[in-house]
Write an enzyme that holds these catalytic residues in place. Structure first.
Site, PDB file in Angstrom:
ATOM      1  N   GLY A   1      22.612 -38.380  11.318  1.00  0.00           N
ATOM      2  CA  GLY A   1      22.365 -36.978  11.631  1.00  0.00           C
ATOM      3  C   GLY A   1      21.390 -36.384  10.649  1.00  0.00           C
ATOM      4  O   GLY A   1      21.025 -36.998   9.655  1.00  0.00           O
ATOM      5  N   CYS A   2      20.959 -35.165  10.951  1.00  0.00           N
ATOM      6  CA  CYS A   2      19.926 -34.551  10.121  1.00  0.00           C
ATOM      7  C   CYS A   2      20.514 -33.394   9.335  1.00  0.00           C
ATOM      8  O   CYS A   2      20.365 -32.253   9.720  1.00  0.00           O
ATOM      9  CB  CYS A   2      18.760 -34.107  10.961  1.00  0.00           C
ATOM     10  N   VAL A   3      21.241 -33.668   8.297  1.00  0.00           N
ATOM     11  CA  VAL A   3      21.822 -32.622   7.463  1.00  0.00           C
ATOM     12  C   VAL A   3      20.792 -32.249   6.397  1.00  0.00           C
ATOM     13  O   VAL A   3      20.266 -33.130   5.757  1.00  0.00           O
ATOM     14  CB  VAL A   3      23.111 -33.085   6.809  1.00  0.00           C
TER      15      VAL A   3
ATOM     16  N   TYR B   1      13.314 -32.553  10.923  1.00  0.00           N
ATOM     17  CA  TYR B   1      13.329 -31.682   9.755  1.00  0.00           C
ATOM     18  C   TYR B   1      12.803 -32.428   8.541  1.00  0.00           C
ATOM     19  O   TYR B   1      12.952 -33.635   8.433  1.00  0.00           O
ATOM     20  CB  TYR B   1      14.742 -31.176   9.469  1.00  0.00           C
TER      21      TYR B   1
END
Lengths: 105, 479
Positions: free
Chosen positions: A103-105, B132
């Protein structure tokens, strides 16, 4: 696979610098990795987060949700970002010897 | 522990990893493993960079037994400079004549125009996946858009700058932002994105840190990416509109003061979009798009300025049509006695206020909170549902409203699955369960369909017999 040398021992790491075998982790590893994450010295607050993450991983085999981490350690997310500038996933999990979280934390 | 790895067919990157024992024990995992193995899938970055087509070309060449290599793959990669100097016939066709053109604007900046030109020629976008960027000390606000054409550009970073309330920028502040964009980026600003924030496009990775420092030194904040509160959006409200039922600008300012940490530090299961509308006209499209939507409402009946209404009718206003289209049939017009409104039947839909300048919203004003609207997500688009029908909005801190919002997000944070939007979460557990969890008592004022569509017109013969007694019998607009 790339390796890093910390206090005379060699560790296998992935492309982002996460050590591959959590069993090899000890306090010296965390101290050695801290400089790469922009942390000058590990304080008691740092250790509280790191030890919680490591014990959670050894018990459940995965990294905890951020909400659980904040609740158990008593820090809010902003404080955790101040402690670990690269964030709870990239910074704190790396120092605690966990594999790279998904995931992209 | 024996580990089984599924690797990308092209670059060898580990896509998924399984433990052998777990795989044997869990039939769902085994099924997925077999599916992925049969598909011989490739990783997203290879997919984005177009390697799938290369792979297929090689496979076809092997199957067909053709000895000649593919002309496309054997050609040397074309340099950036060559593309930058190339012709742009499709973009020139769109260049401005009577109207300002986006292609003229793009050409004046550092934007890789060939990305757009190639997209027009090939009829599909040349950009790849988004993601991101981790910047030490900055938890959210920096994004990257990868490129499917590495020969033109390697990809593009961009910053999300949280705009002031009302989207007001002074000319001076904007000038300084433009200077930063010129210095570090393409010199291109995206004003404003649909989420209500300003995007500065095309910042090389080494320039990110100084750009962020200069922007924050100006007094702006960056944030609103990842699983956090996104930048909220509000209607212009009392700054320009006379229908606003509460101070949307002040409300949003107070919201930022209370929830700024959650905008900048991602911690929720998925993103939460918030929108604040001043009145039920909902100019910010919050009912369709926002996970948390705060809408200005009034409880009493609309106020009527009888002389003004009479003047409007004398000037040619079609009062009979307005009365026939009132969804609650609450409006009554008698030439001698003027306009009257039946308070019990009024649905507070704002139709009369929009149409007649002599009718204004009532004075007992507050906000209602709606949850769960979205356009994407697992189960597709959902409209938001009323959670709290009426709350007094009391400046300066709006404590009651914000406490309610915070309770909703805490429940969402605790019970929702990872990457599950608020609307999906509500569909999964049901509204009844959600009321139990939040501790809010349901009331008869919660309606799932508050307003019928007044702007839909049809002819009498198109209406089925059972619907002939509709409040909107035939179109007067169409004639």
């Amino acid at each position: 696979m790339p390796t890093i040398t910390l206090s005379g021992r060699q560790f296998e790491v992935d492309e982002d610098g996460f050590i591959q075998d959590p069993a090899q982790w000890d306090d010296a590893v965390a101290n050695g990795l801290a400089a790469g994450e922009g942390i000058t010295a590990l304080t008691e607050d740092h250790w509280k987060v790191i030890r919680y993450l490591h014990s959670y991983y050894t018990e459940f085999g995965s990294a905890p949700m951020i909400r659980k981490l904040c609740k158990e350690t008593g820090f809010n997310l902003k404080t955790i970002y101040q402690l670990f500038p690269t964030g709870p996933a990239k910074g704190a999990c790396k120092l605690a010897g966990l594999p790279k979280p998904t995931g992209c934390v | 522990m024996e580990k089984i790895k599924l690797c990308c067919a092209k670059c060898g990157f580990t896509v998924e990893e399984y433990v052998a024992d777990e795989l044997a024990a869990d039939s769902r995992k085994l099924k997925r493993y077999k599916y992925l193995k049969n598909k011989s899938s490739i990783c997203p970055s290879c997919l984005a960079s177009g390697r799938l087509n290369e792979l297929r070309a090689i496979e076809e060449a092997v199957v067909g037994g053709a000895a000649q290599p593919d002309a496309k793959s054997s050609a040397a990669p074309v340099g950036h400079a060559e593309y930058a100097a190339g012709e742009t016939p499709m973009m020139d066709a769109l260049a401005g004549r009577e109207w300002p053109s986006h292609t003229t604007e793009l050409k004046q900046t550092g934007y890789p125009v060939q990305m757009y030109e190639q997209a027009l020629q090939q009829r599909r976008t040349q950009w790849g996946y988004g993601g991101y960027v981790s910047l030490p000390g900055v938890a959210s606000g920096v994004l990257v858009r990868s490129s499917a054409r590495p020969d033109i550009t390697k990809g593009s970073n961009f910053l999300r700058i949280m705009d002031p309330c009302g989207n007001f920028f002074s000319a001076d502040a904007m000038r300084k932002l433009c200077d930063i964009a010129d210095k570090y980026a393409y010199g291109l600003l995206h004003l404003l994105s649909t989420g209500g924030d300003l995007e500065m496009l095309g910042i090389p990775t080494e320039n990110l840190k100084p750009a962020v420092e200069e922007i924050t030194a100006l007094g702006f904040d960056i944030g609103s990416t990842g699983d956090d509160y996104r930048t909220s959006e509000e209607c212009i409200g009392p700054a320009k509109c006379d229908l606003a039922l509460y101070d949307t600008l002040g409300f949003r300012y107070a919201w930022y003061r209370r929830f700024l940490d959650d905008v900048q530090y991602p911690r929720f299961p998925h993103k939460i979009k918030s929108k604040f509308a001043g009145c039920p006209n909902d100019c910010v499209r919050g009912c369709q798009k926002a996970d948390i939507f705060v809408c200005g409402v009034f409880r009493d009946s609309p106020r009527i300025d009888q002389p003004k209404v009479a003047e409007w009718v004398e000037g040619g206003g079609n009062i009979t049509l307005i009365c026939s289209r009132c969804p609650g049939r609450a409006l009554h017009w008698e030439p001698g006695r003027g306009l009257s409104i039946d308070a019990d039947s009024c649905m507070h839909c704002m139709y009369c206020s929009n149409k007649i300048s002599g009718v204004r919203p009532g004075v007992d004003r507050g906000v209602s909170i709606l949850v769960g609207g979205k356009l994407r997500g697992k189960y597709g688009p959902t409209l938001s549902k009323v959670l709290v029908p009426f709350l007094k909005a009391e400046p300066p801190d709006y404590k009651e409203v914000f406490d309610c919002i915070e309770r909703v997000t805490e429940i969402y944070d605790e019970h929702a699955r990872k990457k599950e939007r608020m609307g999906d979460f509500l569909l999964r557990i049901g509204m009844d369960e959600f009321y139990k969890l939040t501790g809010i008592t349901p009331t008869p004022h919660l309606v799932s369909q508050p307003r019928t569509n007044l702007f839909c017109h049809w002819d009498a013969e198109e209406v089925r017999p059972s619907h002939k007694e509709s409040p909107c019998p035939e179109s007067e607009y169409r004639r």
